[in-house]
Design a protein around this motif. Structure first.
Motif, mmCIF file in Angstrom:
data_model
loop_
_atom_site.group_PDB
_atom_site.id
_atom_site.type_symbol
_atom_site.label_atom_id
_atom_site.label_comp_id
_atom_site.label_asym_id
_atom_site.label_seq_id
_atom_site.Cartn_x
_atom_site.Cartn_y
_atom_site.Cartn_z
ATOM 1 N N VAL A 112 0.855 -1.186 0.000
ATOM 2 C CA VAL A 112 0.000 0.000 0.000
ATOM 3 C C VAL A 112 0.890 1.234 0.000
ATOM 4 O O VAL A 112 1.707 1.422 0.908
ATOM 5 C CB VAL A 112 -0.916 0.015 1.242
ATOM 6 C CG1 VAL A 112 -1.755 1.276 1.266
ATOM 7 C CG2 VAL A 112 -1.795 -1.229 1.252
ATOM 8 N N PRO A 113 0.791 2.078 -1.042
ATOM 9 C CA PRO A 113 1.619 3.286 -1.067
ATOM 10 C C PRO A 113 1.265 4.221 0.081
ATOM 11 O O PRO A 113 0.092 4.364 0.442
ATOM 12 C CB PRO A 113 1.289 3.914 -2.427
ATOM 13 C CG PRO A 113 -0.056 3.366 -2.790
ATOM 14 C CD PRO A 113 -0.112 1.985 -2.190
ATOM 15 N N THR A 114 2.264 4.806 0.687
ATOM 16 C CA THR A 114 2.046 5.723 1.809
ATOM 17 C C THR A 114 2.779 7.028 1.531
ATOM 18 O O THR A 114 3.731 7.087 0.738
ATOM 19 C CB THR A 114 2.566 5.129 3.129
ATOM 20 O OG1 THR A 114 3.983 4.935 3.037
ATOM 21 C CG2 THR A 114 1.911 3.777 3.413
ATOM 22 N N ASP A 115 2.322 8.068 2.217
ATOM 23 C CA ASP A 115 2.996 9.358 2.104
ATOM 24 C C ASP A 115 3.890 9.610 3.314
ATOM 25 O O ASP A 115 4.217 10.738 3.637
ATOM 26 C CB ASP A 115 1.967 10.486 1.938
ATOM 27 C CG ASP A 115 0.947 10.501 3.076
ATOM 28 O OD1 ASP A 115 1.054 9.639 3.979
ATOM 29 O OD2 ASP A 115 0.047 11.366 3.064
ATOM 30 N N TYR A 116 4.273 8.523 3.998
ATOM 31 C CA TYR A 116 5.155 8.639 5.152
ATOM 32 C C TYR A 116 6.175 7.506 5.104
ATOM 33 O O TYR A 116 5.996 6.506 4.400
ATOM 34 C CB TYR A 116 4.370 8.577 6.462
ATOM 35 C CG TYR A 116 3.523 7.324 6.620
ATOM 36 C CD1 TYR A 116 4.078 6.133 7.113
ATOM 37 C CD2 TYR A 116 2.173 7.319 6.291
ATOM 38 C CE1 TYR A 116 3.302 4.983 7.256
ATOM 39 C CE2 TYR A 116 1.400 6.178 6.421
ATOM 40 C CZ TYR A 116 1.971 5.019 6.907
ATOM 41 O OH TYR A 116 1.208 3.888 7.045
ATOM 42 N N GLU A 117 7.236 7.678 5.852
ATOM 43 C CA GLU A 117 8.271 6.644 5.924
ATOM 44 C C GLU A 117 7.780 5.502 6.817
ATOM 45 O O GLU A 117 7.377 5.728 7.950
ATOM 46 C CB GLU A 117 9.572 7.233 6.486
ATOM 47 C CG GLU A 117 10.705 6.236 6.525
ATOM 48 C CD GLU A 117 11.995 6.853 7.031
ATOM 49 O OE1 GLU A 117 12.946 6.098 7.291
ATOM 50 O OE2 GLU A 117 12.035 8.102 7.181
ATOM 51 N N VAL A 118 7.784 4.286 6.279
ATOM 52 C CA VAL A 118 7.286 3.138 7.026
ATOM 53 C C VAL A 118 8.229 2.838 8.180
ATOM 54 O O VAL A 118 9.446 2.709 7.986
ATOM 55 C CB VAL A 118 7.162 1.904 6.115
ATOM 56 C CG1 VAL A 118 6.727 0.688 6.921
ATOM 57 C CG2 VAL A 118 6.169 2.170 5.001
ATOM 58 N N PRO A 119 7.731 2.736 9.414
ATOM 59 C CA PRO A 119 8.593 2.464 10.560
ATOM 60 C C PRO A 119 9.272 1.092 10.433
ATOM 61 O O PRO A 119 8.681 0.135 9.926
ATOM 62 C CB PRO A 119 7.617 2.469 11.748
ATOM 63 C CG PRO A 119 6.406 3.154 11.254
ATOM 64 C CD PRO A 119 6.325 2.893 9.788
ATOM 65 N N PRO A 120 10.522 0.983 10.860
ATOM 66 C CA PRO A 120 11.246 -0.295 10.787
ATOM 67 C C PRO A 120 10.822 -1.230 11.922
ATOM 68 O O PRO A 120 11.406 -1.224 13.011
ATOM 69 C CB PRO A 120 12.709 0.111 10.926
ATOM 70 C CG PRO A 120 12.669 1.370 11.751
ATOM 71 C CD PRO A 120 11.380 2.059 11.387
ATOM 72 N N LEU A 121 9.813 -2.043 11.672
ATOM 73 C CA LEU A 121 9.282 -2.945 12.692
ATOM 74 C C LEU A 121 9.717 -4.379 12.409
ATOM 75 O O LEU A 121 9.756 -4.814 11.256
ATOM 76 C CB LEU A 121 7.751 -2.882 12.740
ATOM 77 C CG LEU A 121 7.112 -1.658 13.386
ATOM 78 C CD1 LEU A 121 5.594 -1.745 13.262
ATOM 79 C CD2 LEU A 121 7.511 -1.522 14.840
ATOM 80 N N PHE A 122 9.999 -5.109 13.473
ATOM 81 C CA PHE A 122 10.297 -6.537 13.380
ATOM 82 C C PHE A 122 9.222 -7.294 14.156
ATOM 83 O O PHE A 122 8.965 -7.002 15.326
ATOM 84 C CB PHE A 122 11.675 -6.846 13.965
ATOM 85 C CG PHE A 122 12.018 -8.301 13.951
ATOM 86 C CD1 PHE A 122 12.372 -8.932 12.769
ATOM 87 C CD2 PHE A 122 11.971 -9.046 15.124
ATOM 88 C CE1 PHE A 122 12.690 -10.285 12.752
ATOM 89 C CE2 PHE A 122 12.275 -10.400 15.119
ATOM 90 C CZ PHE A 122 12.641 -11.025 13.925
ATOM 91 N N MET A 123 8.563 -8.258 13.502
ATOM 92 C CA MET A 123 7.436 -8.967 14.099
ATOM 93 C C MET A 123 7.849 -10.380 14.509
ATOM 94 O O MET A 123 8.515 -11.094 13.758
ATOM 95 C CB MET A 123 6.277 -9.049 13.104
ATOM 96 C CG MET A 123 5.031 -9.757 13.635
ATOM 97 S SD MET A 123 3.670 -9.746 12.425
ATOM 98 C CE MET A 123 4.249 -10.989 11.245
ATOM 99 N N THR A 124 7.428 -10.788 15.712
ATOM 100 C CA THR A 124 7.568 -12.174 16.144
ATOM 101 C C THR A 124 6.185 -12.709 16.487
ATOM 102 O O THR A 124 5.323 -11.982 16.968
ATOM 103 C CB THR A 124 8.488 -12.310 17.376
ATOM 104 O OG1 THR A 124 7.968 -11.518 18.450
ATOM 105 C CG2 THR A 124 9.898 -11.853 17.051
ATOM 106 N N VAL A 125 5.986 -13.996 16.214
ATOM 107 C CA VAL A 125 4.708 -14.649 16.452
ATOM 108 C C VAL A 125 4.939 -15.847 17.359
ATOM 109 O O VAL A 125 5.849 -16.649 17.129
ATOM 110 C CB VAL A 125 4.056 -15.117 15.135
ATOM 111 C CG1 VAL A 125 2.635 -15.634 15.402
ATOM 112 C CG2 VAL A 125 4.025 -13.995 14.113
#
Length: 229
Positions: A112-125
């Motif tokens: 999904v295009p955004t007008d903001y910088e995507v935060p650098p998230l790391f996901m664990t499940v």
């Protein structure tokens, strides 16, 4: 039949009987260690006999439940149930929305295009129960925040639906688009597990949360009044 969504997994049911005939049923679903959601149905000819109150009292008599908060949802147009519940003097909570989302197939997910910088998230499940998925997000950057956001999804017995719970972003990190990024990561992961339907409940006046869910595709399908026993 209890009007409980058929997707909800691992419910417990209690039945009231008279002369070998079931006249009332109460469904119980544990939301967390301290709270449960309940639904009840009484045969029309046996209403106004205090069966709902008696079954709630019976629940509290069990050590497993005597310190439990019980939540009861009522549709605004269900006058009979609302009057029966209010006769027990519960605490009236904020109205809530049920929101639903039909997930696309994994290969149909698009960035999904955004007008903001995507935060650098790391996901664990992780899993504590076979049907429960726990998501945790670490924020990577100059300072690593290991618990920037978290949520839970309870899968249906068939594994194709899930109820979404307890989505939260640390207060100091809100307003940085972490919520939308994390939620889209969860949706993509659930789709990869062949989940095709997701639903949640959110308070009607939680405007920021409602707008976030709508932005990611959820739609309001029902409004419910919530009571606490």
């Amino acid at each position: 039949m209890l009007p409980w969504p058929k997707e909800v997994p691992e419910c417990l049911f209690f039945f009231g009987s008279e002369n070998d005939e079931i006249i009332a049923a109460l469904g119980l679903y544990r939301l967390d260690p301290d709270s449960c959601e309940i639904k009840m149905m009484t045969s029309p000819e046996h209403r106004r006999r205090g069966l709902f109150s008696a079954m709630i009292d019976e629940l509290y008599s069990h050590p497993e439940y005597n310190d439990t908060n019980f939540f009861f949802c009522v549709r605004p147009d269900d006058r009979i149930t609302r009057l029966a519940v209010e006769s027990l003097n519960p605490e009236k909570l904020a109205d809530s929305f049920r929101m639903d989302l039909n997930l696309p197939a994994p290969q149909e997910f698009m960035s999904v295009p955004t007008d903001y910088e995507v935060p650098p998230l790391f996901m664990t499940v992780s899993r504590e129960e076979p049907s429960q998925l726990f998501y945790q997000f670490a924020l990577n950057g100059p300072v690593i925040v290991p618990d920037a956001a978290f949520c839970r999804a309870d899968l249906t017995p068939q594994g194709t639906g899930a109820c979404f719970f307890n989505f939260e972003v640390r207060p100091k990190l809100r307003g940085k688009h972490l919520g939308e990024t994390a939620l889209r990561m969860v949706l993509r992961d659930l789709a990869s597990r062949h989940v095709d339907h997701l639903w949640l409940h959110v308070e009607e006046d939680a405007e920021a949360a409602v707008n976030l869910y709508k932005k990611t595709g959820f739609r309001v399908t029902e409004t419910l009044s919530m009571y606490l026993f």
